[in-house]
Design a protein around this motif. Sequence first.
Motif, PDB file in Angstrom:
ATOM      1  N   UNK A   1      44.287  37.438  51.481  1.00 22.14           N
ATOM      2  CA  UNK A   1      43.416  37.136  50.352  1.00 22.14           C
ATOM      3  C   UNK A   1      41.955  37.130  50.805  1.00 22.14           C
ATOM      4  N   UNK A   2      41.093  37.770  50.014  1.00 26.72           N
ATOM      5  CA  UNK A   2      39.691  37.892  50.360  1.00 26.72           C
ATOM      6  C   UNK A   2      38.861  36.683  49.957  1.00 26.72           C
ATOM      7  N   UNK A   3      37.585  36.720  50.333  1.00 26.30           N
ATOM      8  CA  UNK A   3      36.656  35.636  50.042  1.00 26.30           C
ATOM      9  C   UNK A   3      36.104  35.789  48.625  1.00 26.30           C
ATOM     10  N   UNK A   4      35.038  36.556  48.452  1.00 25.93           N
ATOM     11  CA  UNK A   4      34.465  36.680  47.122  1.00 25.93           C
ATOM     12  C   UNK A   4      34.413  38.090  46.599  1.00 25.93           C
ATOM     13  N   UNK A   5      34.835  39.066  47.443  1.00 29.10           N
ATOM     14  CA  UNK A   5      34.619  40.453  47.051  1.00 29.10           C
ATOM     15  C   UNK A   5      35.817  41.362  47.230  1.00 29.10           C
ATOM     16  N   UNK A   6      36.544  41.254  48.355  1.00 29.80           N
ATOM     17  CA  UNK A   6      37.497  42.294  48.737  1.00 29.80           C
ATOM     18  C   UNK A   6      38.853  41.686  49.101  1.00 29.80           C
ATOM     19  N   UNK A   7      39.905  42.263  48.533  1.00 32.63           N
ATOM     20  CA  UNK A   7      41.285  41.935  48.895  1.00 32.63           C
ATOM     21  C   UNK A   7      41.823  43.032  49.809  1.00 32.63           C
TER      22      UNK A   7
ATOM     23  N   UNK B   1      33.745  47.470  65.889  1.00 34.22           N
ATOM     24  CA  UNK B   1      34.658  47.939  66.912  1.00 34.22           C
ATOM     25  C   UNK B   1      35.567  46.834  67.413  1.00 34.22           C
ATOM     26  N   UNK B   2      36.799  47.187  67.704  1.00 34.66           N
ATOM     27  CA  UNK B   2      37.760  46.239  68.234  1.00 34.66           C
ATOM     28  C   UNK B   2      38.627  45.571  67.192  1.00 34.66           C
ATOM     29  N   UNK B   3      38.320  45.787  65.915  1.00 34.38           N
ATOM     30  CA  UNK B   3      39.114  45.197  64.846  1.00 34.38           C
ATOM     31  C   UNK B   3      40.084  46.224  64.265  1.00 34.38           C
ATOM     32  N   UNK B   4      41.239  45.735  63.813  1.00 35.95           N
ATOM     33  CA  UNK B   4      42.183  46.581  63.088  1.00 35.95           C
ATOM     34  C   UNK B   4      41.805  46.546  61.619  1.00 35.95           C
ATOM     35  N   UNK B   5      41.495  47.701  61.061  1.00 33.53           N
ATOM     36  CA  UNK B   5      41.041  47.769  59.676  1.00 33.53           C
ATOM     37  C   UNK B   5      42.221  47.761  58.708  1.00 33.53           C
ATOM     38  N   UNK B   6      42.012  47.225  57.509  1.00 33.12           N
ATOM     39  CA  UNK B   6      43.088  47.236  56.513  1.00 33.12           C
ATOM     40  C   UNK B   6      43.456  48.658  56.115  1.00 33.12           C
ATOM     41  N   UNK B   7      44.693  48.826  55.662  1.00 37.72           N
ATOM     42  CA  UNK B   7      45.130  50.139  55.192  1.00 37.72           C
ATOM     43  C   UNK B   7      44.828  50.318  53.715  1.00 37.72           C
ATOM     44  N   UNK B   8      44.597  49.200  53.017  1.00 36.81           N
ATOM     45  CA  UNK B   8      44.297  49.284  51.585  1.00 36.81           C
ATOM     46  C   UNK B   8      43.419  48.103  51.197  1.00 36.81           C
ATOM     47  N   UNK B   9      42.382  48.362  50.419  1.00 32.03           N
ATOM     48  CA  UNK B   9      41.519  47.312  49.896  1.00 32.03           C
ATOM     49  C   UNK B   9      41.228  47.574  48.423  1.00 32.03           C
ATOM     50  N   UNK B  10      40.853  46.518  47.714  1.00 31.39           N
ATOM     51  CA  UNK B  10      40.318  46.652  46.358  1.00 31.39           C
ATOM     52  C   UNK B  10      39.353  45.498  46.122  1.00 31.39           C
ATOM     53  N   UNK B  11      38.482  45.669  45.144  1.00 28.23           N
ATOM     54  CA  UNK B  11      37.430  44.686  44.917  1.00 28.23           C
ATOM     55  C   UNK B  11      37.813  43.727  43.799  1.00 28.23           C
ATOM     56  N   UNK B  12      36.983  42.718  43.614  1.00 33.94           N
ATOM     57  CA  UNK B  12      37.226  41.738  42.560  1.00 33.94           C
ATOM     58  C   UNK B  12      36.872  42.261  41.185  1.00 33.94           C
ATOM     59  N   UNK B  13      36.481  43.496  41.091  1.00 36.58           N
ATOM     60  CA  UNK B  13      36.413  44.157  39.776  1.00 36.58           C
ATOM     61  C   UNK B  13      37.811  44.497  39.273  1.00 36.58           C
ATOM     62  N   UNK B  14      38.786  44.514  40.194  1.00 33.26           N
ATOM     63  CA  UNK B  14      40.157  44.897  39.857  1.00 33.26           C
ATOM     64  C   UNK B  14      41.147  43.743  39.927  1.00 33.26           C
ATOM     65  N   UNK B  15      40.758  42.623  40.493  1.00 36.28           N
ATOM     66  CA  UNK B  15      41.670  41.494  40.638  1.00 36.28           C
ATOM     67  C   UNK B  15      40.966  40.329  41.292  1.00 36.28           C
ATOM     68  N   UNK B  16      41.756  39.351  41.783  1.00 32.06           N
ATOM     69  CA  UNK B  16      41.135  38.167  42.385  1.00 32.06           C
ATOM     70  C   UNK B  16      41.838  37.692  43.639  1.00 32.06           C
ATOM     71  N   UNK B  17      43.133  38.005  43.798  1.00 30.78           N
ATOM     72  CA  UNK B  17      43.881  37.434  44.915  1.00 30.78           C
ATOM     73  C   UNK B  17      45.137  38.259  45.147  1.00 30.78           C
ATOM     74  N   UNK B  18      45.207  38.925  46.296  1.00 31.47           N
ATOM     75  CA  UNK B  18      46.332  39.804  46.570  1.00 31.47           C
ATOM     76  C   UNK B  18      47.598  39.000  46.831  1.00 31.47           C
ATOM     77  N   UNK B  19      48.713  39.521  46.350  1.00 28.58           N
ATOM     78  CA  UNK B  19      50.040  38.987  46.635  1.00 28.58           C
ATOM     79  C   UNK B  19      50.827  40.072  47.363  1.00 28.58           C
TER      80      UNK B  19
ATOM     81  N   UNK C   1      45.533  40.112  38.063  1.00 28.08           N
ATOM     82  CA  UNK C   1      45.798  41.336  37.296  1.00 28.08           C
ATOM     83  C   UNK C   1      47.223  41.359  36.762  1.00 28.08           C
ATOM     84  N   UNK C   2      48.190  40.883  37.542  1.00 29.12           N
ATOM     85  CA  UNK C   2      49.560  40.761  37.071  1.00 29.12           C
ATOM     86  C   UNK C   2      50.355  42.034  36.989  1.00 29.12           C
ATOM     87  N   UNK C   3      49.805  43.144  37.451  1.00 22.91           N
ATOM     88  CA  UNK C   3      50.531  44.416  37.434  1.00 22.91           C
ATOM     89  C   UNK C   3      51.135  44.678  38.804  1.00 22.91           C
ATOM     90  N   UNK C   4      52.344  45.197  38.832  1.00 24.10           N
ATOM     91  CA  UNK C   4      52.982  45.571  40.092  1.00 24.10           C
ATOM     92  C   UNK C   4      52.425  46.926  40.523  1.00 24.10           C
TER      93      UNK C   4
END
Length: 375
Positions: free
Chosen positions: A237-243, A277-295, A319-322
């Motif tokens: 779960x992201x902070x204020x912008x990105x899941x 550098x040195x971090x593993x990047x996410x494979x998928x992200x979306x912003x809070x324009x599309x939702x609020x908290x990833x499940x 968002x509630x969509x699968x």
Amino acid sequence: MRVWLVIAAILMPGLAFGQEGATVDGVAIRFETVMSGLDRPVALMAAPGGADLFVAEKTGRILSFAAGVTEGKLFLDLSGSVSGGNEQGLLGLAFHPGYAQNGRFFVDYTDIKGDTQIVAYTAKDGVADPNSAKTLLAIDQPYANHNGGWLGFGPDGFLYIGMGDGGAGGDPHGNGQNPDALLGKILRIDVDGGDPYAIPPGNPFATGGGAPEVFLLGLRNPWRSAFDGEQLYIGDVGQGSIEEIDVVNLGDAGANLGWNTLEGNDCYPPGSMCVQGGFVMPVYTYTHNEGCSVTGGFVYRGKALPALGGRYFFADYCAGAVESFRYADGAAKDFVSTGDALGSVGSINSFGTDADGELYVLTDQGDVLKMVAAQ
């Protein structure tokens, strides 16, 4: 003495969201309500070697449902032991791979003080023995949010534990990047090798340099993770912008997922400069324009919808969509949302699977829905 609980979780075959279905990989699917009246369900699974479904409610109960039975049986009641904040309560459940022989299972909950407790229990004749409780870990939580709570056994037989960064906003204590802290991590312990557990030798700090239980670093609030073979999918779960959704391999012990230097792929705080550098990047992200908290969810491995095999299903609480994608070559591909066809199915707390690998959706409104073929 066995206690049988007659509750309002009634099987209701036929009630479905989107009778016409949403098309995924050429297959029309829908979500059929199979239980309702539950109290904020957060986990659903079958125990190894069995077909009964177990449902954990955030408010503290674990219920078992035999196939075709409309009354849930009380398996364990922790409602008097758990705290009641919105992100607190009974948060995780995992059955030992040898449960059919040893009856062992594990829970993750926040106690009445708000601190995380990882506790082992033993069941006999289909009911947990409350007197068998044995605490494996007790972890201080400085704030009421970001408790994580997922538990799961990996293909290596070790128990994995998802821990949030301890709460507030922005990880004020720097737990995510602190190797000595158990917060903001995925932990890994050997529940068969010691008392109360042993440290797997492959853990990155098994011999020093950090907390020996740590497996992965740099998480904010991992909310629902799942193994698919030797790959671990994590919804963070992201902070204020990105899941974000991350995928790591069993061989990636010590990988750093970036929080709180990064939120998703971006430097945190927004607008700041950082070294990525040195971090593993996410494979998928979306912003809070599309939702609020990833499940986070599961990779589908069921038999009823074979064309969907290997597709990862997840959701956003608001968002509630699968939604789903396929992970290949280090990236998320072939993204599909059921939202356009089916809309929201509710505030999605979690996903689950049964003994056949079929996928279920759990909502904060108390419903459990099964993914099925549209008629």
